[in-house]
Enzyme design. Structure first.
Site, PDB file in Angstrom:
ATOM      1  CB  SER A   1       3.135   9.257   3.089  1.00 52.69           C
ATOM      2  OG  SER A   1       1.897   9.832   2.692  1.00 52.69           O
ATOM      3  CB  THR A   2       1.277   5.672   6.498  1.00 50.51           C
ATOM      4  OG1 THR A   2       2.345   4.718   6.467  1.00 50.51           O
ATOM      5  CG2 THR A   2       0.097   5.058   7.222  1.00 50.51           C
TER       6      THR A   2
ATOM      7  CD  GLU B   1       6.462   0.288  -0.927  1.00 44.66           C
ATOM      8  OE1 GLU B   1       6.643   0.393   0.315  1.00 44.66           O
ATOM      9  OE2 GLU B   1       7.025   1.004  -1.759  1.00 44.66           O
TER      10      GLU B   1
ATOM     11  CB  CYS C   1       9.799   3.009   1.140  1.00 41.80           C
ATOM     12  SG  CYS C   1      10.160   1.889  -0.220  1.00 41.80           S
TER      13      CYS C   1
END
Length: 510
Positions: free
Chosen positions: A243-244, A264, A298
């Site tokens: 995740s971000t 990523e 994603c």
């Protein structure tokens, strides 16, 4: 479509043990990591293998020691190790696919596709082992030559997530190994079994190839293990997929010690559908990209930006397709949508749908939970199709679940602006038969994503191209093309064969 009946937890447990035994892993039950299946939502067994407080340090110490021998091994010989790994992956394709389905809930074809991706990256890396090219550069000084050379970087820490529990590891590991690096892998806590199996096959390849025993170390554990990799100055590169939020934590920790990161992270991927689009083609591409892997890629399609003239027709086609999606046992041949990874993921999906409706959205199809009576601890959800009046707050946030937001546009420039107006920048696509629209979408002022496709959905990348994205997706690139350069260090060499000393820029000294 009727739901596909679910297998029992006991049968899944037996199937997992059989697959593990075939690859050479003997399961000893203990109080370590717990193997669980989202198919029934229940535990399979606890593992004896675990990560003690000092295991991360020991793994990095061993990998750093192995690097000293591995970095001077000729690259084609390093390729022999990866070739052997590819052979073992071919031999155990079905075993690994079984474990991916059991632990990640992927339908059979997608699980086998993930293993094929592992095989493909091994083939790519073997070829790469004879193509780690530098370059020769013209020198301004007579009797001099400039050159660039590439050298192994060091220990690479790989942190992977549940949705591609083995493929992402293979992207990093196959490339890192032929580049002369050693690897410490911290997989997702949700997928310990496929991690053990993949790690064991690589161990076997190491033995068969005569490589140093510790060129690869598996580190099962919680987030603390990942934090230790991020903080250890001996880990030259941390490649983290997730995740971000995770990237925001990992990135600064690694860069604080001047290490390298390859991130990523999240995606909020969109497709633009123009008036000239082939709507049959678009429908097929959209449904797979939005509903495949139960919306847990994603690269999953989450936003659909459709020209007003074709919105009604396309929405009708999508609504009909969504209502026919077979949901249930991912091992069943005709199932297309398996489970979400957990009931918590379903709760997040439900909250996003409620918020979308609060923001003016209309639920057109899906969104309901299925098979709750048969598997109360599992989460099967109908992929949801939601029409939104505009790109609101919930649309700009990635929800890791099968929700597709549909919005309309009138002018192509508005579609591009809407497409790019999110924090993430991973994958994108356009459906059009107008060459000018396609080229504009791919141009510098078109899609701002790392992946931009024409007449195909946002999911399903091949290993030959570099994979990754921009903005909050992290900027990293894995897999093919020249992504290998992230795993090596570059040296610029000046060779003077003139017999006299000449300084650059005509500097005179002494």
């Amino acid at each position: 479509m009727p739901d596909t009946p679910l297998p029992s937890t006991g049968s899944l447990r037996d199937r997992a043990r059989t697959a593990l035994r075939r690859v050479g892993v003997t399961v000893t039950e203990g109080d370590g990591p717990v193997a669980r299946t989202p198919i029934t939502g229940e535990h399979l067994f606890g593992l004896e293998t675990g990560t003690a407080a000092g295991e991360a340090d020991r793994a990095v110490t061993a990998a750093a020691a192995a690097f000293r021998a591995w970095c001077t091994t000729p690259a084609p010989a390093r390729g022999d190790l990866v070739r052997r790994l590819g052979d073992l992956l071919r031999e155990h394709k079905d075993d690994l696919a079984d474990l991916i389905t059991i632990e990640a809930g992927k339908i059979r074809s997608e699980a086998r596709g993930e293993v094929q991706e592992m095989i493909d990256i091994c083939d790519f890396a073997v070829g790469l082992s004879r193509q780690l090219y530098g370059r020769t550069i013209a020198s301004e000084r007579p009797g001099h030559r400039l050159a660039e050379t590439w050298h192994p970087l060091g220990v690479v820490g790989v942190i992977s997530t549940f949705n591609f529990p083995a493929a992402v590891w293979s992207w990093n590991t196959a490339i890192a190994l032929v580049c002369g690096d050693t690897v410490v892998w911290k997989p997702s806590e949700l997928t310990p079994l496929i991690s053990l199996a993949a790690g064991r096959l690589l161990d076997r390849a190491v033995e068969d190839a005569g490589a140093p025993a510790d060129v690869h170390r598996l580190l099962l554990g919680d987030r603390v293990a990942g934090e230790r990799l991020a903080d250890d100055p001996r880990v030259a590169l941390v490649s983290a997929t997730g995740s971000t939020r995770m990237g925001r934590e990992i990135g600064p920790r690694v860069m604080a010690r001047f290490g390298r990161v390859l991130l990523e992270l999240g995606g909020n991927n969109a497709s633009v559908v123009t008036p000239s689009a082939d709507l049959d083609l678009a429908t097929h591409g959209i449904v797979f990209a939005a509903a495949g892997t139960a919306g847990q890629r994603c690269t999953t399609l989450r936003r659909l930006i459709v020209h007003r003239d074709v919105t009604g027709d396309l929405v009708d086609r999508l609504t009909d397709a969504y209502r026919k999606l077979p949901i249930g046992d991912p091992f069943a041949d005709h199932t297309l949508v398996g489970p979400l990874i957990s009931t918590a993921a379903h709760d997040t999906m439900r909250q996003a749908l409620d918020r979308a409706q609060d923001e003016g959205g209309e639920l057109l199809a899906g969104g309901r939970r299925r098979l709750a009576d048969a598997a109360p601890h599992a989460a099967y959800a109908e992929p949801a199709l939601v029409r939104m009046p505009e790109q609101t707050g919930v649309v700009g946030a990635e929800t890791f679940a099968p929700i597709l937001y549909v919005m309309t546009y009138d002018r192509f420039d508005d579609a591009i602006a809407m497409h790019n107006d999110v924090p993430q920048g991973l994958s994108s696509s356009i459906f059009t038969r107008d060459q000018q629209e396609a080229e504009r979408f791919l141009a510098a002022d078109g899609s701002d994503c790392g992946i931009a496709n024409v007449n195909i959905g946002t999911s399903g990348a091949e290993i030959g191209g570099a994979f990754g994205g921009e903005k909050e997706t992290g900027g990293g690139r894995e897999s093919g093309s020249d992504a290998w350069r992230a795993y090596m260090r570059r040296a610029t060499n000046t060779i003077n064969y003139s017999g006299s000393l000449a300084l650059a820029q005509n500097v005179s000294f002494l």
